[in-house]
Enzyme design. Structure first.
Site: not given
Length: 457
Positions: A320, A269
């Site tokens: 994810d 991220h």
């Protein structure tokens, strides 16, 4: 040996005609060259061959909650990552080993259909929901690996260490399946998985989820054994606040101070990094695994991709939470999010402009392929002699990209191709998708539908 002759092959940042890809019996690329006269060929008319996409960050079990958190819960004024997490916990607490295998198989089959040939599974579902340990403490990791094998997707099992609910927080009973008893338990699992012949990396979940002594132990092991080291990094402001409260440093600054960051380090991220952290990550050759679809879905924020790339960091992509599995969507979203933020176009192109209109597309495609392979330590990500024969055949007549030619072809593919354009996929030389269908598709869909009924009826 099989010789594939498409209309175009993506090599050295561009699409080139007249080249054949020779696949050796060992599943590697023997050579990329014009075919010899009279050679027996598999002609791929109307196709372009790209390297297989690399998924740098996956939680396969979260495929089970797709569509189940797209509303604001009654009584809540706002909804964000932390409220979404409660929905994720509900699935994590319910899934048994058989169900996890079926869910993971569905996720990996869907990845293959999108052109993903390898995946870094950030695996933190370890233990029984009722407490204790399975007879085989690696039961769930083995089930995930079996699912990936069924789907034909190369797996790197990023074994997660998880110790607590957060700095100064009591243990959360809904995290019981994630939490190890010690750093030694986490590293014992990594050692066993390596002994089983599994490609493995070390994954301290985050600065929030582990005390400093655990983080140091896991990082030391990864560096000593030259394994990939992946961790969530600055996804949420609260994570940063907790890190500052405990360590006096933001997560990225802590990782840099402790010496965890090198070319095998991947921060997942990296949405809320400051410039000093970006410069440090870039100077040490680190990778940031952006997950634009999830970051958009959860309201995390926008990755500072321009600054990261300028500093020398690599960027790869991850699916994810599995809300959508579409690597080219993630590639263009990295650029599009910045356009919305900065009110400009072509943000990740050259600051001086470019005389090659396909250069920005090539940069994004390389993030989806070679940068991900580097982050996972895989010999793939490029169509090049000696690397894995991980290949994606794109249908040039697919309605989403038909009519494109010349220097517009690659940008059209990167910025416009739908998943329907992916027609054939080879992983380590084995064709796992043919004419848009996966060899395990019927089984995966049938088993997944049954599990979803069991979990949510």
């Amino acid at each position: 040996m099989e010789i594939l002759l498409p209309d175009f092959v993506y090599v050295d940042g561009s699409l080139r005609g007249g080249l054949a890809v020779h696949i050796g019996d060992d599943g590697t690329i023997a050579k990329v060259a014009p075919p010899a006269p009279g050679a027996t060929l598999t002609r791929l008319a109307g196709r372009a061959l790209l390297p297989g996409f690399v998924n740098g960050h996956s939680h396969a079990f979260q495929r089970a909650i797709r569509g189940r958190s797209e509303y604001r819960q009654k009584g809540r004024a706002t909804d964000d990552f932390w409220t979404w997490r409660e929905q994720m916990y509900a699935a994590a607490m319910r899934v048994d080993p058989d169900q996890l295998e079926a869910i993971s198989r569905m996720a990996f089959v869907e990845m293959a259909l999108a052109g993903i040939t390898s995946v870094g599974e950030f695996h933190y579902l370890h233990h029984p929901a009722e407490g204790g340990r399975y007879d085989d403490p690696d039961e769930l990791a083995v089930r995930v690996a079996k699912a990936a094998s069924d789907a034909g997707v190369e797996l790197v099992l990023l074994r997660v260490g998880y110790a607590r609910a957060g700095f100064g927080r009591e243990p959360n009973p809904r995290q019981i399946r994630f939490i190890d008893r010690s750093a030694d338990e986490t590293l014992g699992a990594v050692q066993r998985l390596r002994g089983r012949g599994m490609r493995t990396g070390v994954a301290p979940h985050s600065v929030r989820a582990l005390p400093l002594e655990w983080l140091r132990a896991l990082a030391d092991y990864a560096q000593a054994h030259r394994l990939p080291l992946h961790m969530h990094l600055s996804e949420q402001p609260r994570e940063i606040d907790e890190s500052v409260a405990e360590h006096g440093l933001r997560p990225g600054a802590l990782a840099l101070r402790e010496g965890w960051v090198d070319e095998r380090f991947t921060g997942v991220h990296g949405v809320h990094l400051e410039q000093g952290e970006i410069d440090g990550l870039g100077s040490r050759g680190a990778t940031i695994c952006a997950c634009p679809t999830t970051e958009r879905n959860l309201g995390d924020g926008i990755v500072r991709a321009k600054e990261l790339l300028a500093a020398g960091a690599r960027i790869c992509f991850g699916t994810d939470s599995q809300i959508e599995i579409a690597p080219l969507q993630d590639a263009r979203a990295l650029e599009y999010h910045l356009r919305l933020q900065k009110l400009e176009r072509a943000i990740l192109g050259s600051d001086e402009g470019d005389d090659r209109p396909d250069r920005l597309a090539a940069r994004l495609l390389d993030c989806a392929t070679r940068s991900g392979a580097r982050a996972l330590g895989l010999p793939s990500g490029r169509i090049e002699e000696g690397l894995s024969a991980d290949l994606v055949a794109v249908d040039l007549d697919d309605p989403s990209i038909c009519g494109a030619a010349g220097p517009a072809l690659l940008p059209t593919m990167v910025f416009s191709a739908e998943r329907t354009a992916v027609r054939e996929v080879w992983a380590r030389g084995v064709k796992i998708v043919s004419e848009g269908r996966h060899i395990q598709q019927e089984r995966a869909v049938r088993d997944f539908a049954r599990v979803m009924a069991e979990l949510w009826s």
